[in-house]
Design an enzyme around this catalytic site. Structure first.
Site, PDB file in Angstrom:
ATOM      1  N   ASP A  30       1.094  -1.152  -0.079  1.00  0.00           N
ATOM      2  CA  ASP A  30      -0.181  -0.263   0.136  1.00  0.00           C
ATOM      3  C   ASP A  30       0.689   1.192  -0.369  1.00  0.00           C
ATOM      4  O   ASP A  30       1.730   0.937   0.437  1.00  0.00           O
ATOM      5  CB  ASP A  30      -0.785  -0.060   1.430  1.00  0.00           C
ATOM      6  CG  ASP A  30      -1.541   1.013   1.543  1.00  0.00           C
ATOM      7  OD1 ASP A  30      -2.341   1.681   0.235  1.00  0.00           O
ATOM      8  OD2 ASP A  30      -0.836   1.406   3.222  1.00  0.00           O
ATOM      9  N   ASP A  79      -1.314  -0.808   6.107  1.00  0.00           N
ATOM     10  CA  ASP A  79      -1.436   0.055   7.515  1.00  0.00           C
ATOM     11  C   ASP A  79      -2.648   0.146   7.909  1.00  0.00           C
ATOM     12  O   ASP A  79      -3.157   0.221   8.762  1.00  0.00           O
ATOM     13  CB  ASP A  79      -1.214   1.426   6.971  1.00  0.00           C
ATOM     14  CG  ASP A  79      -2.235   2.510   6.561  1.00  0.00           C
ATOM     15  OD1 ASP A  79      -2.671   1.962   5.235  1.00  0.00           O
ATOM     16  OD2 ASP A  79      -1.606   3.436   6.075  1.00  0.00           O
ATOM     17  N   ASP A 102      -7.331  -1.143   3.291  1.00  0.00           N
ATOM     18  CA  ASP A 102      -6.880  -2.326   2.868  1.00  0.00           C
ATOM     19  C   ASP A 102      -7.478  -3.447   3.835  1.00  0.00           C
ATOM     20  O   ASP A 102      -6.084  -4.881   3.435  1.00  0.00           O
ATOM     21  CB  ASP A 102      -5.187  -1.958   2.413  1.00  0.00           C
ATOM     22  CG  ASP A 102      -5.040  -1.308   4.167  1.00  0.00           C
ATOM     23  OD1 ASP A 102      -5.349  -1.696   5.265  1.00  0.00           O
ATOM     24  OD2 ASP A 102      -3.677  -0.890   3.329  1.00  0.00           O
TER      25      ASP A 102
HETATM   26  P1  ADP Z   1      -3.309   3.989  -0.956  1.00  0.00           P
HETATM   27  O1  ADP Z   1      -3.888   2.888  -0.765  1.00  0.00           O
HETATM   28  O2  ADP Z   1      -2.353   4.933  -0.759  1.00  0.00           O
HETATM   29  O3  ADP Z   1      -3.356   4.029   1.123  1.00  0.00           O
HETATM   30  P2  ADP Z   1      -5.985   4.832   0.591  1.00  0.00           P
HETATM   31  O4  ADP Z   1      -7.256   4.344  -0.267  1.00  0.00           O
HETATM   32  O5  ADP Z   1      -6.134   4.960   1.899  1.00  0.00           O
HETATM   33  O6  ADP Z   1      -4.881   5.750  -0.804  1.00  0.00           O
HETATM   34  O7  ADP Z   1      -6.806   6.283  -0.223  1.00  0.00           O
HETATM   35  C1  ADP Z   1      -7.271   6.549  -1.288  1.00  0.00           C
HETATM   36  C2  ADP Z   1      -7.635   7.111  -2.183  1.00  0.00           C
HETATM   37  O8  ADP Z   1      -8.684   7.965  -1.510  1.00  0.00           O
HETATM   38  C3  ADP Z   1      -6.940   8.698  -1.533  1.00  0.00           C
HETATM   39  O9  ADP Z   1      -5.751   9.487  -2.138  1.00  0.00           O
HETATM   40  C4  ADP Z   1      -7.600  10.049  -1.220  1.00  0.00           C
HETATM   41  O10 ADP Z   1      -7.850  10.653  -2.672  1.00  0.00           O
HETATM   42  C5  ADP Z   1      -8.721   9.258  -1.590  1.00  0.00           C
HETATM   43  N1  ADP Z   1      -9.865   9.048   0.659  1.00  0.00           N
HETATM   44  C6  ADP Z   1      -9.310   8.185   1.589  1.00  0.00           C
HETATM   45  N2  ADP Z   1      -9.780   8.623   2.265  1.00  0.00           N
HETATM   46  C7  ADP Z   1     -10.168  10.107   1.921  1.00  0.00           C
HETATM   47  C8  ADP Z   1     -10.171  11.155   3.467  1.00  0.00           C
HETATM   48  N3  ADP Z   1     -10.973  10.558   5.000  1.00  0.00           N
HETATM   49  N4  ADP Z   1      -9.652  12.388   2.939  1.00  0.00           N
HETATM   50  C9  ADP Z   1     -10.069  13.034   1.684  1.00  0.00           C
HETATM   51  N5  ADP Z   1     -10.289  12.033   1.044  1.00  0.00           N
HETATM   52  C10 ADP Z   1     -10.337  10.505   0.704  1.00  0.00           C
HETATM   53 MG    MG Z   2      -3.380   3.035   3.025  1.00  0.00          MG
END
Ligand code: ADP
Ligand code: MG
Length: 640
Positions: A341, A534, A538
């Site tokens: 991730d 993390d 995921d």
């Molecule tokens: P990664 O896979 O890089 O850990 P996430 O799955 O946690 O990323 O989040 C993916 C995307 O979803 C973020 O880059 C953001 O654009 C959006 N996102 C997720 N949660 C939030 C939130 N609480 N506020 C704003 N955007 C969010």
């Molecule tokens: Mg994440």
């Protein structure tokens, strides 16, 4: 704490020397040493006694019974329970046979050495367990609670959330909570393996199990002891031994087939040669068959394999890596594809606002306020950054209602009569918001009551040491991949910085699962595809992977639950460390198996041609077991 944990998960300790419980009963252990000493004295007396059978025999029998009763009883119990063929049975059979052919000293010696070996092995196993339990030094003994203005020392389990606890310098924090008074440094090494002290300031969240080094802290507890990170980690560590690896399961099955086979071969060895050859006296072949029985005890194998895994798990724990069971350790060693991730795993997960692009007629302040209001309900690193930047004054920080988090997209919530959206383009599309345009990097788009208000751009840096860890990983696994929900351009940038060739962005949690499944399909059969995340957004992909590694477990309960391997510091270099420890452990286990089998085969051959007597057999058995046990403890001291 449950003391009766068995690697073999068997009911009775007597059958299962491989259990790491060290039987936990000190007095029992002392008694058995006493027995052994008495048996040795009787044995020596018998050897020294003048050559009268009526004098020697009772002494041998007494020595034999002192050490052997337990084995005989265990064998009898197992026969009654339908499990005829075990090592106890082998010992009983061999020693009865020895008595039958008048080899009294051998019979008594077999039991004497066997018991001595047993006790030593128990000591070693107990040692190994106590090292795992060293993690359990974490367990706080008491909590000082302020009740009605007075300080009371009570059991941490009796403290309720919201109470104020006091921790003096040098004391262990008993419950998770927030510092309300005092400051200083805390040592979290027992939880994280990281020895650098962390500063503890007012308002900071601290976890049970850490030690306050120099400050007197007042902490408002936030959780029951049962729900604290420590309690969970302890539970996991205690259960780790019960999740058997394939190798351990194999050994258990192996012993089940092996022992009866050995008995059959021994019977054949005793009966056939005298029948076939005239000059093959029954007594000699019977004796050889008995030697064969003693040699073939699978003790070293049955014992050392689980103990080796146990040692590996303990050694990993000392390095801040919690492996939830032997089977995961095995998989760690065989990772083929490792997917990551991005946010919070490869990157610090600490975003900073790098640009504010408000729509026409909207002030930056207003845009930030809207975003921050919505994000109050979220744990996502993006949310933290926005809240920090907006720094909402108390009166503006109205808690939104009916917050809904769309994983991988963002948030929708209600503040009074206004609906606020904060998330990525996908979220805007979901709510049919006009005006949001694609942009580079990580962006949060904001809309109020269906009208686009602007976007906030955020930046996140790779973790310190990430590059080095990834470089190292490349030598250990075949393929590294990033699967991220973030903007593809931001994902590509991070991947480039870290030298990861395959990077996929814009994935929803379900897309991550689909991508992972694709990776699994393309990987060679039987190889391990692992995912490191993390725990935020995921959980599904963690659950789907052959092996789930979670970061930053100290914060996230979800990660502890979902992962097979928990990296207690956020550092990426724990992953190569974990893989190396796993590989070393498997190597040790393999060494034990090969060594034990080789020595046994050797003595067996010598026995067949009449060059090894019962004594050699006993030494081979007990000696090999002890060496194997000693070797099994090595993984405990792996230092990364
Ligand atoms: P990664 O896979 O890089 O850990 P996430 O799955 O946690 O990323 O989040 C993916 C995307 O979803 C973020 O880059 C953001 O654009 C959006 N996102 C997720 N949660 C939030 C939130 N609480 N506020 C704003 N955007 C969010
Ligand atoms: Mg994440």
């Amino acid at each position: 704490m449950k003391t009766e944990k068995h690697i073999h998960g068997q009911e009775s300790c007597h059958n299962c020397r491989a259990c790491a419980c060290a039987h936990g009963h000190e007095t029992e252990a002392k008694n058995s040493w006493n027995k052994i000493i008495w048996a040795a004295v009787l044995f020596a007396a018998a050897l020294a006694a003048p050559d009268f059978l009526w004098l020697k025999l009772p002494l041998y029998v007494a020595s034999y019974l002192l050490c052997g009763t337990e084995v005989l009883l265990a064998s009898f119990r197992n026969i009654k329970a339908g499990e005829v063929f075990d090592e106890n049975f082998l010992m009983a059979l061999a020693t009865f046979g020895a008595f039958a052919i008048g080899e009294y000293p051998e019979a008594a010696a077999v039991m004497l050495f066997y018991q001595t070996g047993e006790r030593l092995q128990e000591l070693a196993a107990g040692r190994s367990r106590s090292s795992i339990v060293k993690l359990m030094d974490l367990r706080p003994d008491f909590a000082r609670v302020i009740r009605q203005g007075k300080e009371e020392k009570i059991n941490p389990q009796d403290v309720t959330p919201g109470e104020i606890t006091v921790v003096l310098p040098g004391e262990r924090i008993a419950l998770d909570g927030i510092i309300v008074e005092g400051e200083g440094h805390i040592d979290a090494s027992a939880l994280t393996g990281e020895s650098r002290p962390v500063s503890a300031l007012k308002g900071k969240e601290v976890l049970a199990g850490c030690i306050s080094l120099d400050g007197t802290l007042q902490i408002r507890t936030t959780k029951n002891y049962q729900n604290s990170a420590v309690a969970k980690i302890l539970e996991l560590a205690e259960n780790a031994a019960n999740k058997k690896s394939a190798a351990e399961k194999f050994i258990t099955r192996f012993a089940r087939i092996y022992t009866p086979a050995v008995v059959c071969v021994a019977a054949a060895a005793a009966i056939l040669p005298p029948l076939i050859w005239e000059d093959a006296p029954f007594k000699i072949w019977f004796y050889r068959a008995l030697i064969f029985l003693v040699i073939s005890c699978p003790c070293a194998l049955v014992l050392s394999v689980p103990l080796g895994f146990f040692g590996g798990i303990g050694g990993a724990a000392k390095n801040g890596i919690l492996i939830k069971g032997g089977s995961y350790l095995e998989r760690l060693a065989h990772i083929h594809t490792l997917a990551f991730d991005k946010t919070g795993t490869l990157t610090q997960g600490v975003f900073e606002v790098t640009g504010i692009f408000a729509a026409n007629g909207v002030s930056e302040q207003e845009l930030l306020r809207l975003a921050a209001t919505a994000e109050q309900g979220s744990n996502h690193p993006i949310a933290k950054a926005l809240l920090l930047r907006a720094a909402l004054p108390q009166e503006q920080a109205k808690t939104p209602t009916s917050v809904r988090e769309y994983a991988g997209e963002g948030l929708a919530c209600q503040e009074g009569n206004t609906q606020i959206l904060a998330g990525n383009l996908r979220l805007m599309e979901r709510f049919h918001i006009q005006g949001a345009e694609p942009a580079e990097g990580t962006c949060v788009y904001v809309a109020e009551n269906g009208i686009y208000k602007g976007r906030i751009e955020l930046g996140d840096k790779p973790k310190a040491g990430a590059q080095k860890a990834l470089q190292e990983l490349k030598t250990l696994v075949k393929q590294t991949v990033v699967l991220s929900g973030d903007n593809p351009s931001a994902v590509q940038k991070t991947a480039r910085e870290l030298g990861i060739t395959h990077a996929y962005g814009g994935l929803l949690p379900a897309d991550k699962v689909a991508r992972l499944e694709e990776l699994m399909k393309n990987a060679p059969k039987g190889s391990v595809t692992a995912f490191a995340g993390d725990g935020i957004n995921d959980a599904p992909v963690l659950a789907r992977a052959d092996l789930a590694l979670a970061m930053g477990a100290l914060g996230s309960d979800a990660a502890i639950e979902a992962a097979d391997v928990v990296l207690m510091t956020d550092e990426l270099n724990r992953i190569p460390a974990a893989i190396r420890i796993a590989r070393k452990t498997l190597r040790v286990v393999k060494q034990n198996v090969v060594f034990a089998l080789a020595v046994k085969a050797g003595v067996l051959l010598l026995g067949v041609v009449g060059l090894a007597n019962m004594w050699a057999a006993v030494f081979a058995d007990v000696g090999v077991s002890l060496l194997a046990v000693a070797n099994s403890l090595r993984p405990l001291y792996f230092k990364e």
